[in-house]
Design a protein around this motif. Structure first.
Motif, PDB file in Angstrom:
ATOM      1  N   PRO A   8      34.356  38.644  49.670  1.00 29.24           N
ATOM      2  CA  PRO A   8      34.560  39.905  49.651  1.00 29.24           C
ATOM      3  C   PRO A   8      35.103  40.312  48.156  1.00 29.24           C
ATOM      4  CG  PRO A   8      35.512  39.050  51.869  1.00 29.24           C
ATOM      5  CD  PRO A   8      34.969  37.855  50.980  1.00 29.24           C
ATOM      6  N   ALA A   9      34.951  41.565  47.887  1.00 33.07           N
ATOM      7  CA  ALA A   9      35.164  41.925  46.366  1.00 33.07           C
ATOM      8  C   ALA A   9      36.613  41.573  46.255  1.00 33.07           C
ATOM      9  CB  ALA A   9      35.127  43.370  46.280  1.00 33.07           C
ATOM     10  N   ASP A  10      37.604  41.864  46.967  1.00 34.18           N
ATOM     11  CA  ASP A  10      38.937  41.455  46.602  1.00 34.18           C
ATOM     12  C   ASP A  10      39.170  40.038  46.273  1.00 34.18           C
ATOM     13  OD1 ASP A  10      40.338  40.139  49.337  1.00 34.18           O
ATOM     14  OD2 ASP A  10      38.672  41.372  50.040  1.00 34.18           O
ATOM     15  N   VAL A  11      38.581  39.182  47.027  1.00 37.65           N
ATOM     16  CA  VAL A  11      38.699  37.674  46.486  1.00 37.65           C
ATOM     17  C   VAL A  11      38.301  37.527  45.076  1.00 37.65           C
ATOM     18  CG1 VAL A  11      37.821  35.414  47.041  1.00 37.65           C
ATOM     19  CG2 VAL A  11      38.284  37.017  48.872  1.00 37.65           C
ATOM     20  N   HIS A  12      37.295  38.216  44.779  1.00 47.21           N
ATOM     21  CA  HIS A  12      36.834  38.088  43.175  1.00 47.21           C
ATOM     22  C   HIS A  12      37.810  38.630  42.389  1.00 47.21           C
ATOM     23  CE1 HIS A  12      32.984  36.654  44.301  1.00 47.21           C
ATOM     24  NE2 HIS A  12      32.851  37.677  44.989  1.00 47.21           N
ATOM     25  N   THR A  13      38.618  39.924  42.932  1.00 44.99           N
ATOM     26  CA  THR A  13      39.450  40.410  41.987  1.00 44.99           C
ATOM     27  C   THR A  13      40.693  39.726  41.969  1.00 44.99           C
ATOM     28  OG1 THR A  13      38.691  42.532  42.803  1.00 44.99           O
ATOM     29  CG2 THR A  13      40.905  42.759  41.877  1.00 44.99           C
ATOM     30  N   THR A  14      41.113  39.115  43.018  1.00 44.14           N
ATOM     31  CA  THR A  14      42.377  38.254  43.151  1.00 44.14           C
ATOM     32  C   THR A  14      42.115  36.878  42.097  1.00 44.14           C
ATOM     33  OG1 THR A  14      43.015  39.023  45.267  1.00 44.14           O
ATOM     34  CG2 THR A  14      43.869  36.864  44.488  1.00 44.14           C
ATOM     35  N   ARG A  15      40.985  36.360  42.327  1.00 44.91           N
ATOM     36  CA  ARG A  15      40.913  35.249  41.315  1.00 44.91           C
ATOM     37  C   ARG A  15      40.844  35.453  39.974  1.00 44.91           C
ATOM     38  NH1 ARG A  15      36.345  33.916  43.359  1.00 44.91           N
ATOM     39  NH2 ARG A  15      36.573  31.855  44.523  1.00 44.91           N
ATOM     40  N   GLN A  16      40.279  36.588  39.656  1.00 50.20           N
ATOM     41  CA  GLN A  16      39.970  37.047  38.083  1.00 50.20           C
ATOM     42  C   GLN A  16      41.170  37.544  37.542  1.00 50.20           C
ATOM     43  OE1 GLN A  16      37.105  37.199  36.479  1.00 50.20           O
ATOM     44  NE2 GLN A  16      37.662  38.279  34.622  1.00 50.20           N
ATOM     45  N   ALA A  17      42.513  38.106  38.482  1.00 46.36           N
ATOM     46  CA  ALA A  17      43.457  38.772  38.069  1.00 46.36           C
ATOM     47  C   ALA A  17      44.477  37.377  37.841  1.00 46.36           C
ATOM     48  CB  ALA A  17      44.175  39.537  39.093  1.00 46.36           C
ATOM     49  N   ASN A  19      43.418  34.138  37.165  1.00 45.33           N
ATOM     50  CA  ASN A  19      42.676  33.393  35.924  1.00 45.33           C
ATOM     51  C   ASN A  19      43.295  34.181  34.773  1.00 45.33           C
ATOM     52  OD1 ASN A  19      41.288  31.367  36.981  1.00 45.33           O
ATOM     53  ND2 ASN A  19      39.626  32.681  37.299  1.00 45.33           N
ATOM     54  N   GLU A  20      43.427  35.338  34.737  1.00 42.30           N
ATOM     55  CA  GLU A  20      43.778  36.106  33.368  1.00 42.30           C
ATOM     56  C   GLU A  20      45.159  36.005  33.146  1.00 42.30           C
ATOM     57  OE1 GLU A  20      42.227  40.121  33.861  1.00 42.30           O
ATOM     58  OE2 GLU A  20      40.089  39.576  33.763  1.00 42.30           O
ATOM     59  N   ILE A  21      45.965  35.848  34.110  1.00 42.25           N
ATOM     60  CA  ILE A  21      47.286  36.019  34.037  1.00 42.25           C
ATOM     61  C   ILE A  21      48.131  34.465  34.229  1.00 42.25           C
ATOM     62  CG2 ILE A  21      48.136  36.276  36.241  1.00 42.25           C
ATOM     63  CD1 ILE A  21      49.846  38.683  34.908  1.00 42.25           C
ATOM     64  N   ALA A  22      47.159  33.445  34.094  1.00 41.75           N
ATOM     65  CA  ALA A  22      47.600  32.144  34.489  1.00 41.75           C
ATOM     66  C   ALA A  22      48.777  31.709  33.519  1.00 41.75           C
ATOM     67  CB  ALA A  22      46.552  31.273  34.438  1.00 41.75           C
ATOM     68  N   ALA A  23      48.616  31.611  32.379  1.00 40.67           N
ATOM     69  CA  ALA A  23      49.777  31.182  31.496  1.00 40.67           C
ATOM     70  C   ALA A  23      51.075  32.209  31.489  1.00 40.67           C
ATOM     71  CB  ALA A  23      49.115  31.377  30.071  1.00 40.67           C
ATOM     72  N   VAL A  24      50.863  33.431  31.694  1.00 40.42           N
ATOM     73  CA  VAL A  24      52.036  34.374  31.878  1.00 40.42           C
ATOM     74  C   VAL A  24      52.863  33.806  33.094  1.00 40.42           C
ATOM     75  CG1 VAL A  24      52.988  36.593  32.189  1.00 40.42           C
ATOM     76  CG2 VAL A  24      51.073  36.086  30.435  1.00 40.42           C
ATOM     77  N   LEU A  88      44.703  28.685  36.959  1.00 41.14           N
ATOM     78  CA  LEU A  88      46.116  28.162  37.404  1.00 41.14           C
ATOM     79  C   LEU A  88      45.777  26.676  37.753  1.00 41.14           C
ATOM     80  CD1 LEU A  88      47.284  31.081  39.594  1.00 41.14           C
ATOM     81  CD2 LEU A  88      48.282  30.014  37.686  1.00 41.14           C
ATOM     82  N   LEU A  89      44.950  26.278  38.483  1.00 41.74           N
ATOM     83  CA  LEU A  89      44.533  25.013  38.776  1.00 41.74           C
ATOM     84  C   LEU A  89      44.592  23.938  37.529  1.00 41.74           C
ATOM     85  CD1 LEU A  89      41.918  25.469  41.660  1.00 41.74           C
ATOM     86  CD2 LEU A  89      43.956  24.541  42.029  1.00 41.74           C
ATOM     87  N   ALA A  90      43.912  24.547  36.524  1.00 37.08           N
ATOM     88  CA  ALA A  90      43.794  23.526  35.214  1.00 37.08           C
ATOM     89  C   ALA A  90      45.405  23.407  34.943  1.00 37.08           C
ATOM     90  CB  ALA A  90      43.172  24.299  34.189  1.00 37.08           C
ATOM     91  N   ILE A  91      46.025  24.435  34.678  1.00 39.21           N
ATOM     92  CA  ILE A  91      47.568  24.192  34.518  1.00 39.21           C
ATOM     93  C   ILE A  91      48.319  23.390  35.297  1.00 39.21           C
ATOM     94  CG2 ILE A  91      49.647  25.689  34.164  1.00 39.21           C
ATOM     95  CD1 ILE A  91      48.215  27.814  33.052  1.00 39.21           C
ATOM     96  N   ALA A  92      48.086  23.525  36.551  1.00 36.17           N
ATOM     97  CA  ALA A  92      48.754  22.593  37.744  1.00 36.17           C
ATOM     98  C   ALA A  92      48.164  21.157  37.431  1.00 36.17           C
ATOM     99  CB  ALA A  92      48.069  23.196  38.850  1.00 36.17           C
ATOM    100  N   VAL A 170      50.372  41.445  39.760  1.00 37.08           N
ATOM    101  CA  VAL A 170      49.034  41.034  39.411  1.00 37.08           C
ATOM    102  C   VAL A 170      47.675  41.607  39.955  1.00 37.08           C
ATOM    103  CG1 VAL A 170      47.567  38.683  39.533  1.00 37.08           C
ATOM    104  CG2 VAL A 170      50.265  38.666  39.312  1.00 37.08           C
ATOM    105  N   THR A 171      47.873  41.665  41.469  1.00 39.59           N
ATOM    106  CA  THR A 171      46.983  42.543  42.143  1.00 39.59           C
ATOM    107  C   THR A 171      47.512  43.099  43.476  1.00 39.59           C
ATOM    108  OG1 THR A 171      44.374  42.626  42.637  1.00 39.59           O
ATOM    109  CG2 THR A 171      45.963  40.585  43.207  1.00 39.59           C
ATOM    110  N   ARG A 172      46.664  44.092  43.941  1.00 43.03           N
ATOM    111  CA  ARG A 172      46.944  44.687  45.206  1.00 43.03           C
ATOM    112  C   ARG A 172      47.531  43.404  46.198  1.00 43.03           C
ATOM    113  NH1 ARG A 172      45.778  49.574  47.274  1.00 43.03           N
ATOM    114  NH2 ARG A 172      45.907  49.827  49.728  1.00 43.03           N
ATOM    115  N   ALA A 173      48.887  43.844  46.749  1.00 44.65           N
ATOM    116  CA  ALA A 173      49.200  42.862  47.772  1.00 44.65           C
ATOM    117  C   ALA A 173      50.038  43.713  48.934  1.00 44.65           C
ATOM    118  CB  ALA A 173      50.486  41.978  47.110  1.00 44.65           C
ATOM    119  N   TYR A 174      50.389  43.138  50.096  1.00 43.87           N
ATOM    120  CA  TYR A 174      51.023  43.660  51.222  1.00 43.87           C
ATOM    121  C   TYR A 174      52.146  43.079  51.514  1.00 43.87           C
ATOM    122  CZ  TYR A 174      46.145  45.274  51.398  1.00 43.87           C
ATOM    123  OH  TYR A 174      44.992  45.574  50.825  1.00 43.87           O
TER     124      TYR A 174
END
Ligand SMILES: C[S@@+](CC[C@H](N)C(=O)[O-])C[C@H]1O[C@@H](n2cnc3c(N)ncnc32)[C@H](O)[C@@H]1O
Length: 217
Positions: A8-17, A19-24, A88-92, A170-174
């Motif tokens: 689903p599109a939200d999965v791509h959005t979450t992964r991307q979000a 990835n972009e913020i991993a260092a922060v 994030l996995l690379a940092i882990a 980071v991205t939409r959450a519940y």
């Protein structure tokens, strides 16, 4: 694992979000457990139960940069991490080269039935649209061994029987009413042993909740 194009599109959005913020994000959570006694307490109870059960590994599902995976190992629990976001996995892997971190989604885990002694879902189910949560709980139940333990942490709402979207950084959450999520855990077959709700710290907006459950015959 190659990104699933039919996810689903939200999965791509979450992964991307993430990835972009991993260092922060890594900087943001640095040292956080040291100042979070309720977090440490719940992880400690979980670890004690897993250790008492004997052998078997634990998955930290949605592990991010790996701090909870590392903490569990320090508590004597052989934990590995799974996450959607390769950055994030690379940092882990860099931070904890002795531990194992795999790419994957909690919606379809590459794990055998009953293969885990325990699993932790630490603020990682929060981005999942609520209508897909029951299927994820079924998936978590599938991979957990009999007598295995599960620990969930998440932002809570005190409005009974509610789940509501919020503007996560980071991205939409519940955020969930703990009773509602506990009810879904029971529907999936889990036995819920403990539910802890704590008031927000000064840097938090919401109550925080923890659910401890297990898979009993
Ligand atoms: C708020 S962060 C929490 C990270 C870590 N548990 C911690 O407490 O530091 C949410 C994490 O869940 C991961 N995540 C979100 N949806 C996921 C899914 N469907 N499967 C696996 N991981 C997921 C994100 O990539 C991110 O690393």
């Amino acid at each position: 694992m190659v990104e699933n194009p039919s996810a689903p599109a939200d999965v791509h959005t979450t992964r991307q979000a993430y990835n972009e913020i991993a260092a922060v994000y890594t900087e943001f959570v640095k040292g956080h457990l040291d100042t979070a006694p309720f977090d440490r307490a719940m992880l400690s109870v979980f670890a004690e139960r897993v250790r008492a059960g004997g052998s078997g590994s634990v998955a930290d599902i949605g592990c991010g940069e790996g701090r909870i995976t590392a903490h569990l190992n320090a508590l004597g629990v052989p934990a590995f991490g799974i996450d959607l976001a390769p950055e994030l996995l690379a940092i882990a892997r860099q931070q904890y080269p002795e531990l194992s971190f795999d790419e994957g989604s909690m919606e379809q885990l590459a794990l055998g039935d009953g293969s885990l002694a325990g699993l932790v879902v630490w603020y990682s189910m929060i981005h999942l649209p609520p209508e897909r949560v029951p299927d994820v709980l079924n998936e978590l139940y599938r991979v957990l061994a009999w007598e295995g333990h599960a620990l969930l942490a998440f932002q809570a709402t005190d409005v009974p029987d509610t789940v509501e979207a919020f503007d996560h950084k980071v991205t939409r959450a519940y955020r969930w009413s703990p009773e509602r999520l506990a009810g879904l855990l029971r529907d999936a077959g889990f036995t819920v042993h403990a539910q802890l709700v704590r008031e927000p710290e000064p840097d938090e907006r919401f109550q925080q909740a923890y659910l401890l459950a297990s898979k009993l015959r």
